[in-house]
Design a protein around this motif. Structure first.
Motif, short mmCIF file in Angstrom:
data_model
loop_
_atom_site.label_atom_id
_atom_site.label_comp_id
_atom_site.label_asym_id
_atom_site.label_seq_id
_atom_site.Cartn_x
_atom_site.Cartn_y
_atom_site.Cartn_z
N GLY A 1 76.24 44.17 -53.67
CA GLY A 1 77.01 44.01 -54.90
C GLY A 1 78.48 43.80 -54.58
N THR A 2 79.27 43.61 -55.62
CA THR A 2 80.71 43.39 -55.41
C THR A 2 81.42 44.65 -54.93
OG1 THR A 2 81.11 43.90 -57.74
CG2 THR A 2 80.84 41.57 -57.16
N ALA A 3 80.85 45.82 -55.20
CA ALA A 3 81.48 47.07 -54.79
C ALA A 3 81.04 47.52 -53.40
CB ALA A 3 81.17 48.16 -55.80
N ALA A 4 80.08 46.83 -52.80
CA ALA A 4 79.60 47.22 -51.47
C ALA A 4 80.71 47.04 -50.45
CB ALA A 4 78.39 46.39 -51.09
N ARG A 5 80.86 48.03 -49.57
CA ARG A 5 81.88 47.93 -48.54
C ARG A 5 81.26 48.15 -47.18
NH1 ARG A 5 81.88 52.66 -51.05
NH2 ARG A 5 82.20 54.46 -49.72
N ILE A 6 81.84 47.53 -46.17
CA ILE A 6 81.36 47.65 -44.80
C ILE A 6 82.44 48.36 -44.02
CG2 ILE A 6 80.60 46.39 -42.76
CD1 ILE A 6 79.72 44.16 -44.72
N VAL A 7 82.07 49.50 -43.42
CA VAL A 7 83.04 50.33 -42.70
C VAL A 7 82.51 50.69 -41.32
CG1 VAL A 7 84.01 51.32 -44.82
CG2 VAL A 7 82.11 52.47 -43.70
N ASN A 8 83.41 51.16 -40.45
CA ASN A 8 82.99 51.69 -39.16
C ASN A 8 82.82 53.20 -39.28
OD1 ASN A 8 85.57 52.73 -39.09
ND2 ASN A 8 86.33 51.29 -37.58
N TRP A 9 82.49 53.88 -38.16
CA TRP A 9 82.26 55.33 -38.21
C TRP A 9 83.50 56.10 -38.65
CZ3 TRP A 9 78.04 57.84 -38.83
CH2 TRP A 9 76.85 57.30 -38.38
N ALA A 10 84.69 55.55 -38.40
CA ALA A 10 85.93 56.23 -38.80
C ALA A 10 86.24 56.03 -40.28
CB ALA A 10 87.09 55.73 -37.95
N GLY B 1 78.35 39.06 -49.44
CA GLY B 1 78.37 39.08 -50.90
C GLY B 1 77.01 38.89 -51.55
N LYS B 2 75.96 38.67 -50.74
CA LYS B 2 74.63 38.42 -51.32
C LYS B 2 73.60 39.41 -50.81
CE LYS B 2 75.58 33.69 -52.30
NZ LYS B 2 75.28 32.32 -52.17
N THR B 3 73.18 39.26 -49.55
CA THR B 3 72.10 40.12 -49.03
C THR B 3 72.34 40.50 -47.58
OG1 THR B 3 70.80 38.21 -48.35
CG2 THR B 3 70.30 39.14 -50.52
N ILE B 4 71.64 41.54 -47.18
CA ILE B 4 71.58 41.95 -45.78
C ILE B 4 70.13 42.35 -45.51
CG2 ILE B 4 72.30 44.31 -46.31
CD1 ILE B 4 73.61 44.41 -43.53
N VAL B 5 69.61 41.89 -44.40
CA VAL B 5 68.25 42.27 -43.98
C VAL B 5 68.39 43.09 -42.72
CG1 VAL B 5 65.97 41.45 -43.29
CG2 VAL B 5 67.30 40.15 -44.97
#
Length: 116
Positions: free
Chosen positions: A73-82, A56-60
């Motif tokens: 941001g709040t809309a950021a999503r983390i997905v796999n290749w599928a 919810g904050k940062t990624i380096v």
């Protein structure tokens, strides 16, 4: 009999008189479209390994160009290749591809694709 015919004739004339509609006025309206201004944002990506992840904050991410910090941001999503949502937290050393908008200090993540 004459009286009856005259009464019926008057009744018919009266009905026709009251059946008339009042004149209507038509209001002409103008319709049109307003010119639209489209702003297209393109997402850029950086591929590398996660060094720091704060949900919810940062990624380096460390890439061949060095470390890059991105705001989540709040809309950021983390997905796999599928394209399925990854619910577990990212770990240092995981290979990812970070899609973002903006430059420099204003890089905001759109989505992260986990490569493993």
């Amino acid at each position: 009999m004459k009286k009856t015919i005259i009464t019926l004739a008057c009744a018919l004339i009266a009905q026709l008189t009251f059946a008339q509609t009042s004149p209507t006025t038509k209001q002409q309206t103008k319709t049109g479209t307003q010119p639209t201004t489209a702003t297209e944002t393109t997402a850029t990506y950086t591929a590398g390994t996660v060094t720091t992840y704060k949900p919810g904050k940062t990624i380096v991410v460390e890439s061949n160009l060095g470390a890059a910090t991105f705001a989540l941001g709040t809309a950021a999503r983390i997905v796999n290749w599928a394209g399925h949502v990854v619910t577990s937290a990212l770990k240092p050393g995981q290979r990812v591809r970070v899609y973002y908008t903006g430059t420099g200090e204003t890089r905001v993540v759109d989505h992260v694709v986990v490569e493993e």
